[in-house]
Design an enzyme around this catalytic site. Structure first.
Site, short mmCIF file in Angstrom:
data_model
loop_
_atom_site.label_atom_id
_atom_site.label_comp_id
_atom_site.label_asym_id
_atom_site.label_seq_id
_atom_site.Cartn_x
_atom_site.Cartn_y
_atom_site.Cartn_z
N LYS A 1 -17.50 9.39 47.01
CA LYS A 1 -17.78 8.41 47.96
C LYS A 1 -17.26 7.52 48.13
O LYS A 1 -17.27 6.84 49.43
CB LYS A 1 -19.49 8.27 47.67
N LYS B 1 -18.92 20.58 51.01
CA LYS B 1 -20.35 20.68 51.19
C LYS B 1 -20.86 20.25 52.47
O LYS B 1 -20.30 19.34 53.08
CB LYS B 1 -21.01 19.86 50.02
N LYS C 1 -24.97 15.43 55.74
CA LYS C 1 -25.33 14.82 56.58
C LYS C 1 -24.42 13.68 57.32
O LYS C 1 -24.21 13.45 58.43
CB LYS C 1 -26.59 13.63 56.07
N1 AQP Z 1 -24.90 21.25 51.18
C1 AQP Z 1 -25.74 21.41 50.23
N2 AQP Z 1 -26.13 22.45 49.64
C2 AQP Z 1 -27.00 22.69 48.86
N3 AQP Z 1 -27.99 21.60 48.53
C3 AQP Z 1 -27.62 20.03 49.05
N4 AQP Z 1 -28.30 19.25 48.95
C4 AQP Z 1 -27.69 18.25 50.06
N5 AQP Z 1 -26.60 18.79 50.56
C5 AQP Z 1 -26.53 20.17 50.14
C6 AQP Z 1 -29.28 18.74 48.20
O1 AQP Z 1 -30.35 17.87 48.93
C7 AQP Z 1 -30.94 17.14 47.94
C8 AQP Z 1 -31.11 15.79 49.10
O2 AQP Z 1 -29.85 15.38 48.99
P1 AQP Z 1 -29.56 13.78 49.53
O3 AQP Z 1 -29.83 13.65 50.75
O4 AQP Z 1 -30.52 12.87 48.36
O5 AQP Z 1 -28.08 13.70 48.92
P2 AQP Z 1 -26.97 14.34 49.12
O6 AQP Z 1 -26.64 15.32 48.16
O7 AQP Z 1 -25.74 13.25 49.19
O8 AQP Z 1 -27.09 15.16 50.81
P3 AQP Z 1 -25.94 14.68 51.78
O9 AQP Z 1 -26.58 15.56 53.05
O10 AQP Z 1 -24.65 15.21 51.54
O11 AQP Z 1 -26.24 13.38 52.40
P4 AQP Z 1 -24.90 12.11 52.57
O12 AQP Z 1 -24.03 12.65 53.76
O13 AQP Z 1 -25.65 11.08 53.18
O14 AQP Z 1 -24.35 12.01 51.23
C9 AQP Z 1 -30.20 16.94 46.73
O15 AQP Z 1 -30.86 17.72 45.65
C10 AQP Z 1 -28.82 17.87 47.01
O16 AQP Z 1 -28.43 18.35 45.89
#
Ligand code: AQP
Length: 339
Positions: free
Chosen positions: A116, A203, A206
């Protein structure tokens, strides 16, 4: 499972933008499956979200969206505790204490910080660096026995376990012995990692600049069809076996999504579509996706407008969470010898 087992489960989602099928399949769908057999605490982790810049004009709205998505996906507030992290201040208090328990060496090994912060490490927030300590606080504040973890969260659970062990050990002569349980990962049936529709090695996220890289839970049916039809694939027809998928990340991802949404085994999907063109497969995938996601989307839209109900759920959740958290933080303060 034995009845003496610690059945508390803790997990959370960050209100950092529109939720997508990765969040749903990797987390929220599993949360729903767990609610009948465990004592589940599901948090909306706004303090984690602000470790990277969040626009104050959209943060509250994103919090409401996560709450609405939890409920629209089938979480029952009578069975589970749903609340916003920052409304229970004991999370921040225990996180500070864990800043003093956790070791720099442990944090330096965390791959999420490296990913990140990227090349801009010197300019990353200190919060992003100590994020794992806050996550340990979230889990241990409720003495959770289990944490449902996707692939990307395994390292965070490891450091939580290390922090719990070190705290118990450091304060063993002061009432801390075995104070925190050592939480275990819950191996999930739908744990698959959902990858970007533009790049099968990345991955789905968001924060990806391209909205075509993900299917958001709020996407309408036409947009779902458009994104799936434009999803990156390779020039070959669909594979004959799982082996053939090894070097084909985009095909593997779409088959994985199909399987996770429909509940049909990957092998069966491969047998059905083997040798066929992606156009036919993608059309069927869109159908499955619309069938599974459109009821959730419609309910999500309805709930987002019902702010009074969302606030009621979050307030009741906060009261339940706070009652537990205050008890634990009081004991922690005693053990450490704080005033
Ligand atoms: N691509 C993914 N596949 C499977 N699981 C996922 N999770 C996120 N992306 C995937 C799971 O969703 C839960 C919540 O995620 P989060 O919002 O707390 O954080 P994150 O993993 O950082 O999600 P994003 O979408 O990638 O957000 P940003 O872009 O803001 O960092 C977690 O259990 C995660 O494993």
């Amino acid at each position: 499972m034995q009845s003496s087992e610690n059945k508390t489960v803790f997990s959370g989602v960050q209100p950092t933008g529109s939720l997508h099928i990765g969040n749903y399949l990797g987390a929220i769908k599993n949360f729903v499956d767990l609610q009948d057999n465990y004592e589940c605490i599901y948090c909306i982790v706004d303090l984690h979200a602000i470790t990277v810049w969040q626009d104050p004009r959209t943060l509250k709205n994103n919090i409401v969206e996560v709450a609405a998505a939890y409920l629209a996906s089938g979480l029952d507030p009578n069975k589970v505790t749903i609340f916003v992290q920052s409304t229970v201040s004991a999370h921040s208090e225990l996180a500070w204490i864990f800043n003093c328990v956790s070791r720099m060496g442990w944090l330096n090994r965390m791959t999420q910080f490296k990913e990140k912060s990227g090349k801009n490490r010197e300019n990353a927030s200190a919060g992003l660096y100590v994020y794992p300590n806050l996550m340990a606080s979230d889990i241990l504040l409720y003495k959770a026995g289990y944490v449902p973890v996707g692939d990307d969260q395994k390292q965070h659970l490891e450091i939580t376990r290390d922090i719990a062990k070190k705290f118990n050990n450091d304060f063993s002569a002061h009432g801390g012995d075995k104070f925190f349980p050592i939480p275990k990962p819950l191996i999930l049936p739908v744990a698959s990692r959902v990858m970007s529709l533009r790049d099968g090695t990345k991955k789905m996220s968001k924060s990806d600049n391209s909205s075509m890289s993900r299917i958001n839970l709020l996407d309408d049916n036409d947009l779902i069809r458009k994104k799936i039809s434009k999803a990156k694939t390779d020039p070959l027809p669909l594979p004959n076996s799982q082996e053939d998928l090894r070097q084909r990340p985009e095909a593997a991802n779409l088959i994985n999504i199909f399987s996770s949404l429909s509940g049909i085994k990957k092998e069966e999907i491969i047998v059905k579509y083997s040798g066929k063109q992606f156009s036919e497969f993608k059309s069927d995938l869109s159908d499955v996706m619309i069938r599974e996601l459109s009821p959730i989307r419609d309910e999500l839209i309805r709930l987002k407008k019902d702010k009074i109900f969302i606030e009621k759920v979050l307030n009741e959740g906060r009261a339940k969470a706070e009652e537990r958290a205050l008890k634990v933080i009081k004991e922690v303060r005693e053990i450490i010898g704080l005033w």
